[in-house]
Design a protein around this motif. Structure first.
Motif, PDB file in Angstrom:
ATOM      1  N   THR A   1      12.761  16.425   1.518  1.00  0.00           N
ATOM      2  CA  THR A   1      11.605  17.319   1.628  1.00  0.00           C
ATOM      3  C   THR A   1      10.847  17.421   0.313  1.00  0.00           C
ATOM      4  N   ASN A   2      11.593  17.524  -0.796  1.00  0.00           N
ATOM      5  CA  ASN A   2      10.950  17.604  -2.121  1.00  0.00           C
ATOM      6  C   ASN A   2      10.142  16.352  -2.432  1.00  0.00           C
ATOM      7  N   LEU A   3      10.711  15.192  -2.071  1.00  0.00           N
ATOM      8  CA  LEU A   3      10.010  13.933  -2.317  1.00  0.00           C
ATOM      9  C   LEU A   3       8.738  13.856  -1.473  1.00  0.00           C
ATOM     10  N   LYS A   4       8.838  14.252  -0.198  1.00  0.00           N
ATOM     11  CA  LYS A   4       7.656  14.256   0.670  1.00  0.00           C
ATOM     12  C   LYS A   4       6.588  15.206   0.140  1.00  0.00           C
ATOM     13  N   ASN A   5       7.026  16.398  -0.269  1.00  0.00           N
ATOM     14  CA  ASN A   5       6.063  17.390  -0.784  1.00  0.00           C
ATOM     15  C   ASN A   5       5.384  16.908  -2.065  1.00  0.00           C
ATOM     16  N   LYS A   6       6.166  16.256  -2.912  1.00  0.00           N
ATOM     17  CA  LYS A   6       5.623  15.749  -4.168  1.00  0.00           C
ATOM     18  C   LYS A   6       4.572  14.674  -3.909  1.00  0.00           C
ATOM     19  N   MET A   7       4.867  13.797  -2.930  1.00  0.00           N
ATOM     20  CA  MET A   7       3.924  12.730  -2.602  1.00  0.00           C
ATOM     21  C   MET A   7       2.665  13.300  -1.954  1.00  0.00           C
ATOM     22  N   GLU A   8       2.845  14.282  -1.084  1.00  0.00           N
ATOM     23  CA  GLU A   8       1.685  14.904  -0.432  1.00  0.00           C
ATOM     24  C   GLU A   8       0.802  15.612  -1.462  1.00  0.00           C
ATOM     25  N   LYS A   9       1.434  16.254  -2.457  1.00  0.00           N
ATOM     26  CA  LYS A   9       0.686  16.929  -3.515  1.00  0.00           C
ATOM     27  C   LYS A   9      -0.120  15.915  -4.323  1.00  0.00           C
TER      28      LYS A   9
ATOM     29  N   LEU B   1       0.817  -1.217   0.000  1.00  0.00           N
ATOM     30  CA  LEU B   1       0.000   0.000   0.000  1.00  0.00           C
ATOM     31  C   LEU B   1       0.850   1.266   0.000  1.00  0.00           C
ATOM     32  N   LEU B   2       1.995   1.215   0.686  1.00  0.00           N
ATOM     33  CA  LEU B   2       2.852   2.401   0.760  1.00  0.00           C
ATOM     34  C   LEU B   2       3.645   2.624  -0.520  1.00  0.00           C
ATOM     35  N   THR B   3       3.846   1.554  -1.294  1.00  0.00           N
ATOM     36  CA  THR B   3       4.600   1.699  -2.547  1.00  0.00           C
ATOM     37  C   THR B   3       3.693   1.915  -3.757  1.00  0.00           C
ATOM     38  N   LEU B   4       2.369   1.835  -3.565  1.00  0.00           N
ATOM     39  CA  LEU B   4       1.454   2.025  -4.692  1.00  0.00           C
ATOM     40  C   LEU B   4       1.689   3.350  -5.403  1.00  0.00           C
ATOM     41  N   SER B   5       2.011   4.372  -4.627  1.00  0.00           N
ATOM     42  CA  SER B   5       2.176   5.711  -5.218  1.00  0.00           C
ATOM     43  C   SER B   5       3.621   6.190  -5.169  1.00  0.00           C
ATOM     44  N   ILE B   6       4.556   5.258  -5.015  1.00  0.00           N
ATOM     45  CA  ILE B   6       5.959   5.637  -4.856  1.00  0.00           C
ATOM     46  C   ILE B   6       6.473   6.385  -6.095  1.00  0.00           C
ATOM     47  N   ASP B   7       7.287   7.389  -5.830  1.00  0.00           N
ATOM     48  CA  ASP B   7       7.970   8.118  -6.899  1.00  0.00           C
ATOM     49  C   ASP B   7       9.381   7.543  -6.983  1.00  0.00           C
ATOM     50  N   LEU B   8       9.543   6.504  -7.809  1.00  0.00           N
ATOM     51  CA  LEU B   8      10.808   5.773  -7.850  1.00  0.00           C
ATOM     52  C   LEU B   8      11.965   6.682  -8.280  1.00  0.00           C
TER      53      LEU B   8
ATOM     54  N   VAL C   1      10.953   3.019  10.605  1.00  0.00           N
ATOM     55  CA  VAL C   1      11.700   4.254  10.858  1.00  0.00           C
ATOM     56  C   VAL C   1      11.604   5.184   9.652  1.00  0.00           C
ATOM     57  N   ALA C   2      11.755   4.618   8.450  1.00  0.00           N
ATOM     58  CA  ALA C   2      11.660   5.453   7.235  1.00  0.00           C
ATOM     59  C   ALA C   2      10.265   6.042   7.099  1.00  0.00           C
ATOM     60  N   GLY C   3       9.248   5.226   7.375  1.00  0.00           N
ATOM     61  CA  GLY C   3       7.871   5.692   7.268  1.00  0.00           C
ATOM     62  C   GLY C   3       7.495   6.720   8.309  1.00  0.00           C
ATOM     63  N   ALA C   4       8.284   6.776   9.407  1.00  0.00           N
ATOM     64  CA  ALA C   4       8.022   7.786  10.442  1.00  0.00           C
ATOM     65  C   ALA C   4       8.293   9.187   9.903  1.00  0.00           C
ATOM     66  N   PHE C   5       9.186   9.297   8.932  1.00  0.00           N
ATOM     67  CA  PHE C   5       9.453  10.590   8.288  1.00  0.00           C
ATOM     68  C   PHE C   5       8.328  10.929   7.313  1.00  0.00           C
ATOM     69  N   HIS C   6       7.939   9.916   6.526  1.00  0.00           N
ATOM     70  CA  HIS C   6       6.788  10.053   5.627  1.00  0.00           C
ATOM     71  C   HIS C   6       6.492   8.675   5.069  1.00  0.00           C
ATOM     72  N   PRO C   7       5.209   8.285   4.960  1.00  0.00           N
ATOM     73  CA  PRO C   7       4.872   6.948   4.463  1.00  0.00           C
ATOM     74  C   PRO C   7       5.518   6.607   3.129  1.00  0.00           C
ATOM     75  N   SER C   8       5.686   7.600   2.262  1.00  0.00           N
ATOM     76  CA  SER C   8       6.246   7.338   0.931  1.00  0.00           C
ATOM     77  C   SER C   8       7.710   6.923   0.989  1.00  0.00           C
TER      78      SER C   8
ATOM     79  N   LYS D   1      16.853   9.841  -6.664  1.00  0.00           N
ATOM     80  CA  LYS D   1      17.473  11.165  -6.591  1.00  0.00           C
ATOM     81  C   LYS D   1      17.960  11.523  -5.186  1.00  0.00           C
ATOM     82  N   LEU D   2      17.647  10.661  -4.215  1.00  0.00           N
ATOM     83  CA  LEU D   2      18.112  10.935  -2.854  1.00  0.00           C
ATOM     84  C   LEU D   2      19.638  10.910  -2.778  1.00  0.00           C
ATOM     85  N   GLY D   3      20.271  10.270  -3.752  1.00  0.00           N
ATOM     86  CA  GLY D   3      21.724  10.340  -3.849  1.00  0.00           C
ATOM     87  C   GLY D   3      22.464   9.246  -3.096  1.00  0.00           C
ATOM     88  N   PRO D   4      23.818   9.303  -3.140  1.00  0.00           N
ATOM     89  CA  PRO D   4      24.650   8.232  -2.571  1.00  0.00           C
ATOM     90  C   PRO D   4      24.798   8.273  -1.054  1.00  0.00           C
TER      91      PRO D   4
END
Length: 464
Positions: A260-268, A133-140, A426-433, A145-148
């Protein structure tokens, strides 16, 4: 199950349906008060997720609920018929010492041992369903782009575990050498190697170390308790840091804009597709979540067994674990569905339902932590905590040096110490996405676990 793994007498409530109801009541009370104005200052400091984890552990420590237990009085009464020198044994601690010192087989007291299945159901049913359910809308693309820095912090966490063990032994060689004695007739470093296997990889890697160094069942059980409780105490601090991640990032001088950009994009996206879910929507979501979970179990059970029988060399990579393939399958299908119209079910509450499953898992994990066990095994826990402090110190040092956000530090650590069951939490505590990021890193932990733990064991042997 060995008695060394048990830290509870018969709890007040031993029925799983009652325990589940208590956990759900705890969760509902936490989230209700989190929206009450008089609690606002409290929840700015202490995140709700931490309480979802910590309050069940308090209930477990008080004997209200438990993950594993033994009816102490009934066991003592039964053993008196065979072991006349059991006089003076009156509590769980004495009983554990008596059973272990007399090598009493498990079958002698098995009838008085009980356990809850809630964690098993949560980790094997609700966790994979939540990942779907959490990956249904994932922005792969956004994840990549989160980087190394995510990978760097993960590898730092691995190195922290590898060097933490031998450095902890060196520390106690000077400070308290009496702690570093044989346990259950086995050299301490051998037992600690199983902790290293668990903390770098997971259960499969832990068992690999047990077999490699011929660690007895009794010592293995004691180390399993050290492994779980030290790791869960660290998880509590990680979750506390989530509520203050912006302040931590400021101290690290980290640029968290990509997160933050990824979270904002998912929230949008969620807002754009948001709608009042219909009965059909909810049934379809449950069908997707648990249908994919059933496929994951089918693949995991069969593929894991096939690898054990035909490609045993891959077991060291954790590939013989059915749980590994369950998580991989659920996540992969979830990612595939994110490229289809199923992605739009995010607007019907896919990630919200997934988050509910995650919170139930968190509560069941919290129930496994009995704080009384720390006092009973204080010397071994002292080694574990020093080990963890070294791991954490290295993480913060490298994060400060490369200016990595706290998100990468927390998820990198938990992908090692906790694996696929805890890293998404732990990752989902920042944002489900962001939950899938934890899964991806945890997969690497399975691959590195046995080799990292083996190197750690050799270093611990060298310094012992």
């Amino acid at each position: 199950m060995n008695i060394a793994e048990i830290n509870n007498d018969l709890p007040l409530f031993a029925n799983d349906t009652i325990i589940f109801g208590i956990l759900c009541a705890i969760l509902s009370a936490i989230f209700y008060t989190s929206k009450v104005g008089s609690f606002s200052k409290f929840y700015k400091i202490v995140p709700a997720l931490l309480l979802c984890y910590f309050i069940p552990s308090i209930f477990s420590s008080l004997g209200i609920i438990a993950d594993k237990w033994i009816d102490v009085d009934a066991t003592i009464a039964h053993l008196k018929t065979t072991y006349t020198h059991i006089e003076g044994v009156t509590n769980l601690k004495d009983l554990k010492e008596f059973v272990l010192s007399n090598n009493i087989p498990y079958k002698e007291y098995a009838a008085f041992v009980g356990s809850s299945k809630i964690y098993y159901i949560s980790s094997r049913l609700l966790l994979p369903a939540s990942l779907v359910l959490l990956t249904l809308s994932i922005d792969l693309k956004g994840v990549f782009k989160l980087g190394p820095k995510a990978l760097i912090m993960f590898l730092t966490a691995t190195v922290g575990v590898m060097i933490g063990g031998p450095l902890a032994i060196l520390f106690f060689n000077f400070v308290a050498p009496d702690i570093l004695t044989n346990v259950e007739g086995t050299e301490l470093w051998k037992g600690l190697s199983t902790v290293a296997g668990s903390w770098i990889g997971g259960g499969a890697n832990q068992l690999a170390m047990k077999e490699q160094w011929e660690v007895g069942d009794s010592l293995f059980s004691i180390m399993a308790v050290v492994d779980v409780l030290v790791a869960e105490v660290w998880m509590a601090f990680l979750l506390l840091g989530v509520a203050n991640s912006d302040a931590v990032d400021k101290w690290l001088k980290a640029d968290n804009s990509s997160i933050t950009n990824l979270k904002n994009k998912m929230e949008k996206f969620t807002l754009e597709t948001s709608r009042i879910p219909t009965f059909n929507d909810l049934m379809i979501l449950l069908g997707i979540a648990f249908g994919v979970t059933s496929i994951g179990h089918l693949v995991g059970d069969n593929f894991g067994s096939w690898i054990k029988e035909n490609l045993p060399s891959l077991i060291d990579f954790g590939l013989g674990s059915s749980f590994f393939w369950l998580i991989i399958t659920a996540t992969t299908i979830g990612v595939f569905l994110s490229f289809t119209k199923a992605r739009n079910y995010e607007g019907a509450g896919a990630s919200k339902i997934g988050s509910i499953f995650i919170y139930i898992l968190v509560a069941s994990i919290g129930m496994k932590m009995n704080l009384n066990a720390i006092v009973e095994n204080i010397s071994l826990f002292a080694i574990g905590f020093v080990w963890m402090i070294i791991h954490v110190t290295l993480l913060f040092g490298v994060a400060k040096m490369i200016k990595a956000p706290y998100f990468f530090l927390a998820v990198g650590s938990k992908a090692n110490i906790g694996g696929a069951a805890s890293a998404p939490v732990v990752a989902g505590a920042f944002h489900p996405s962001l939950a899938p990021v934890g899964v991806l890193l945890a997969v690497l932990g399975y691959a590195l676990g046995t080799y990292g733990a083996f190197a750690c064991a050799l270093m611990m042997k060298w310094v012992s």
